[in-house]
Design a protein around this motif. Structure first.
Motif, PDB file in Angstrom:
ATOM      1  N   CYS A 142      -1.610   5.338  -3.331  1.00 14.03           N
ATOM      2  CA  CYS A 142      -1.905   4.863  -1.974  1.00 14.03           C
ATOM      3  C   CYS A 142      -3.406   4.933  -1.684  1.00 14.03           C
ATOM      4  CB  CYS A 142      -1.134   5.677  -0.949  1.00 14.03           C
ATOM      5  SG  CYS A 142       0.666   5.484  -1.011  1.00 14.03           S
TER       6      CYS A 142
ATOM      7  N   MET B 287       0.814  -1.204   0.000  1.00 13.35           N
ATOM      8  CA  MET B 287       0.000   0.000   0.000  1.00 13.35           C
ATOM      9  C   MET B 287       0.855   1.265   0.000  1.00 13.35           C
ATOM     10  SD  MET B 287      -3.002   1.054   2.706  1.00 13.35           S
ATOM     11  CE  MET B 287      -3.830  -0.526   2.579  1.00 13.35           C
TER      12      MET B 287
ATOM     13  N   THR C 254      -5.968   1.849  -1.007  1.00 17.75           N
ATOM     14  CA  THR C 254      -6.793   1.840   0.201  1.00 17.75           C
ATOM     15  C   THR C 254      -8.229   1.501  -0.139  1.00 17.75           C
ATOM     16  OG1 THR C 254      -5.381   3.483   1.274  1.00 17.75           O
ATOM     17  CG2 THR C 254      -7.602   3.232   2.137  1.00 17.75           C
TER      18      THR C 254
END
Length: 867
Positions: free
Chosen positions: A821, A662, A825
């Motif tokens: 990122c 991530m 998520t």
């Protein structure tokens, strides 16, 4: 028999394991070594007798160093068991001068016969050391001490040259002994080794650089094999910054971790660069919150400015997660007043839009078919069987009201279903909107011209700074930017790095360890430091570790020393198949910095482009902007220690399977050890490969053996995929998922997410088929010792160890990859509820908000200093 525990909680027994033995050679003087054995070998008397001629030094009375004081105190504490002994010791110290004189006389007045015997005992191994060209049979006839007698039968036939060498060695020995006696007479109880705190029957060498610290010969040989005694006399390990005694390994701040100091203009430039990158995402977060406030205003029948949002009670030391999707909640959310069920804004939008996913739990489990099946034979009839539950639950209705209000989740989804969810906040009212306005005002007031391009990779003159990693047709990114660690300290190379990094390309930095003091990353050194740095209760648990058996993908409990011996010597099953073990996230704690502080400092000092990668103070590392007192994600550093072999086994390789992080990451190969397989074992491996092939054909899988030869200096083989190739990669994995094996070597029958499941590793043949069917290929390269690999967020990657490797990695968050990122998520929150990759451990939204705030504070300070 070791217990094997899978991730599914199934216990099974594995066959006994035999260690393959390899001779560990003692390196010659000043010869650099890559991996060494830390076994003590011969006795101290035999070791010390092979000492090189010591340099004469001026033995001035020295001051106690901090480490020496600690060791002296601990030594005295052990000796003083009761009050009487303590008083005797004080009395002894008061008459230390007289005692030293007496000791000196006693040592000089030695019986001639005993002195002669002592010299013979020490000299004989010197003769053995000089006769390097003799056969093993001749060596075995050398004189050695047996009980209290000396066998000198073979020494009588030695040549005159050997006797001459013996005479010279005797002189060397006498010089060394005289120097040690002088040190002990002059320093008294301080004449102890800095490494082991021992002084009796040890040759001590004082550092002429600091004239404080002493090291004994056994410690030099055991813990510093790359240093000769002359090297230690010239500059001891402590002065070199490589001392690995327990005291030094438990000390922090002994070295400077930062390699480049930024002036005020550079800091201002970087902070403005960071704010420019983060402002768009801060605006998105503010927009989502404004929309939710407008929806709440409609529910209350008022205007947005009049909506009163009550504060949710939570401390800085706890994380708030959505009860439905497990994503992090940073500010506005909805909460049930009755059962405290909490819902994030993304889930609120999905419920109102009618596309909310129920996120059923993973039902896939792997079947254990016995140890014989793991090694390519038929399944055992009595093996346990865990079936996959394919039943589907009826759809559960959860809808919003017409005015936009949302009831609490039904009981089947973890709520009470009775109350209406209320809008709550965590941060102060208008704080985020004020922050957005402040950032816009700053950027409008201070404009900086965009930097010029520093990329020279298209030029043939810069071939040394790039490495070919792919052969895609009509592609400009087949080469990866690969600078030397000394070059990355230049400002222009940071800008060069940013150009490649912003494109989502990996970067390989060569010779990263050249920027460090040279601390040993031998696993046994780390383990010794770890055991000394924990309490007695925890220390007892350190004797065993839980490793991953790569063949069955199961946890196995193994003695720590046995694991590390296998790291350098190899381990195998009874059928000669190599046993590949790995430790993940070792030591088993998120406090690597506390347990191994000196190694942590050494790793950080090796990090290239520290503006991004430094986990403590990287100015462009968004993760460092979280304020003190706020619960922070565990981004490392973390150590990965695993076995490896150069040839691809096809099953049970030491690998990190295909996955996607991530956040950004940098991984440095700190230590390697090569294990050589015998011809008998290689022959057995080929026979077992045929069994695996027959088993694959029986189960409708393919296996094509293909041997690839890699550079001998390489330690790990990397495959990193481009972000734009991810959709095709996922399609290939879904199509061919049954050709992969995972836990208990069982075939992968179903995937929830082909990458985030981490159940696939692409062999050479799979990569060939992937390119033939979908036209994509990864960047493939070999990571050498001391190389740092930067992996951008969102790039799927896998690793196979070609040798036993010790790697250390740290995660960071760069402004260039915030968008990726956030995308990951959202992707992770769509996974099933009990999926191991589902939890939002990064909390990227929180990072963005606090990073903008912190950056604005820092630029204000810089502007005030300038004025």
């Amino acid at each position: 028999m070791d217990d094997i525990v899978s991730a599914n909680g199934v216990n099974c027994k594995r066959n006994g394991v035999k260690d393959s033995s390899l001779e560990t050679c003692w390196p010659e003087k000043k010869k650099p070594v890559e991996a060494t054995s830390l076994s003590s070998g011969s006795s101290d008397i035999e070791e010390e007798s092979s000492v090189e001629c010591p340099k004469p030094v001026a033995n001035q009375r020295r001051k106690r160093s901090k480490a020496d004081e600690i060791k002296a105190k601990s030594s005295r504490k052990r000796k003083c068991d009761d009050e009487k002994k303590c008083e005797e010791k004080e009395k002894k110290q008061r008459s230390s001068v007289k005692k030293r004189a007496t000791t000196w006389k006693d040592e000089e007045v030695v019986d001639d016969d005993e002195k002669k015997c002592e010299q013979e005992l020490q000299v004989v191994p010197f003769i053995k050391a000089t006769s390097r060209n003799r056969s093993k049979n001749a060596d075995s006839a050398d004189a050695w001490l047996v009980g209290n007698e000396i066998d000198v039968r073979a020494s009588s036939s030695r040549s005159e040259s050997e006797l001459s060498d013996s005479h010279l060695k005797t002189e060397y020995f006498n010089d060394c002994r005289r120097m040690t006696r002088t040190l002990k007479a002059d320093l008294g109880e301080l004449a102890i080794c800095h490494q082991c705190s021992k002084g009796e029957r040890r040759y001590l060498f004082i550092c002429t650089f600091c004239e404080e610290r002493l090291y004994c010969f056994p410690c030099i040989k055991k813990w510093y094999p790359h240093l000769s005694t002359d090297d230690v006399l010239e500059k001891c390990p402590f002065c070199r910054g490589t001392c690995n005694c327990c005291t030094c390994l438990h000390s922090s701040g002994l070295i400077e971790t930062s390699k480049r100091k930024l002036d005020k203009y550079e800091r201002f430039y970087h902070l403005r660069y960071l704010i420019v990158a983060m402002l768009p995402f801060l605006k998105k977060l503010c927009k989502a919150q404004d929309q939710e406030i407008e929806t709440e205003a409609k529910v209350q029948g008022s205007v947005a400015s009049q909506v009163d949002i009550s504060e949710s009670l939570c401390s800085n030391e706890e994380r708030v997660f959505c009860n439905h999707c497990a994503t992090s909640i940073v500010d506005l959310h909805r909460s049930c007043p009755k059962c405290s069920f909490e819902l994030c804004l993304n889930c609120c939008q999905e419920i109102r839009g009618g596309w909310l996913s129920e996120r059923p739990e993973c039902q896939l489990q792997f079947e254990y078919k016995g140890s014989r099946y793991v090694h390519g034979e038929d399944a055992e009839p009595s093996s346990s069987s865990v079936s996959e539950d394919e039943t589907t639950n009826p759809s559960i209705k959860w809808n919003a009201d017409e005015n936009g209000s949302i009831p609490c989740a039904p009981k089947e989804l973890g709520g009470c279903g009775d109350s209406v969810l209320e809008l709550k906040r965590i941060l102060p009212v208008t704080w985020m909107s004020d922050l957005e306005q402040k950032a816009e005002t700053f950027l409008a007031s201070y404009c900086i011209n965009p930097p010029m391009s520093y990329c020279r990779c298209s030029s043939d003159l810069e071939m040394s700074m790039k490495r070919q990693a792919a052969s895609r047709n009509k592609s400009s990114d087949n080469y990866l930017y690969s600078p030397d660690s000394f070059d990355v300290l230049k400002q222009e190379e940071l800008l060069h790095f940013q150009e490649h990094w912003s494109k989502g390309e990996p970067v390989i930095v060569r010779n990263a360890l050249n920027n460090t003091a040279g601390l040993s990353w031998e696993p046994m050194v780390m383990w010794r430091a770890l055991c000394e740095n924990v309490d007695s209760a925890s220390s007892s648990t350190m004797s065993d570790v839980k490793a991953i058996d790569c063949l069955a993908n199961c946890e196995v409990k193994i003695n720590t020393r046995c694991f590390f011996e296998g790291y350098s010597k190899g381990r195998r099953y009874d059928n000669f198949w190599p046993e590949m073990l790995k430790l993940k996230d070792w030591p088993p704690s998120d406090k690597f910095e506390n347990l191994l502080p000196r190694h942590c400092d050494e790793f950080i000092s090796a990090l290239p482009f520290q503006e991004y990668s430094d986990p403590r103070s990287g100015i462009l590392n968004i993760a460092t902007k979280l304020p003190e007192g706020l619960l922070k994600p565990d981004l490392g550093p973390k150590t990965y220690i695993a076995y490896g072999t150069s040839d691809e086994l096809g099953r049970g390789d030491s690998v990190t399977k295909l996955h996607c992080d991530m956040s950004d990451a940098v991984n440095i190969l700190m230590h390697t050890a090569e294990v050589t397989l015998s011809e008998e074992q290689m022959s057995a491996i080929e026979d077992l490969k045929q069994k695996h092939k027959q088993q694959n054909e029986k189960e409708l899988q393919e296996q094509i053996d293909e041997i690839v030869i890699y550079d001998e200096t390489g330690g790990a083989l990397w495959d990193i995929f481009r972000r734009e190739d991810v959709p095709k990669l996922e399609e290939y994995l879904r199509k061919h998922c049954k050709e992969f094996r995972h836990t208990f070597c069982s075939p992968v029958t179903k995937v929830y997410h082909p990458i985030h499941d981490q159940s696939c590793f692409l062999t050479v043949e799979h990569k060939r088929k992937l390119k033939a069917e979908f036209g994509i290929e990864p960047w493939t390269f070999v990571q050498k010792l001391g190389e740092a690999v930067f992996i951008p967020a969102g790039c799927p990657h896998q690793v196979r160890n070609l040798k036993s490797c010790t790697k250390v990695a740290v995660d960071f968050v760069s402004p260039e990859n915030i968008d990726e990122c956030l995308r990951l998520t959202d992707e992770f929150r769509q996974l099933p509820k009990n999926h191991k990759a589902r939890e939002d451990k990064l909390e990227i939204k929180k990072m963005v908000i606090y990073a903008v705030e912190q950056a604005l504070k820092e630029v204000e300070t810089l502007l005030l200093d300038r004025s």
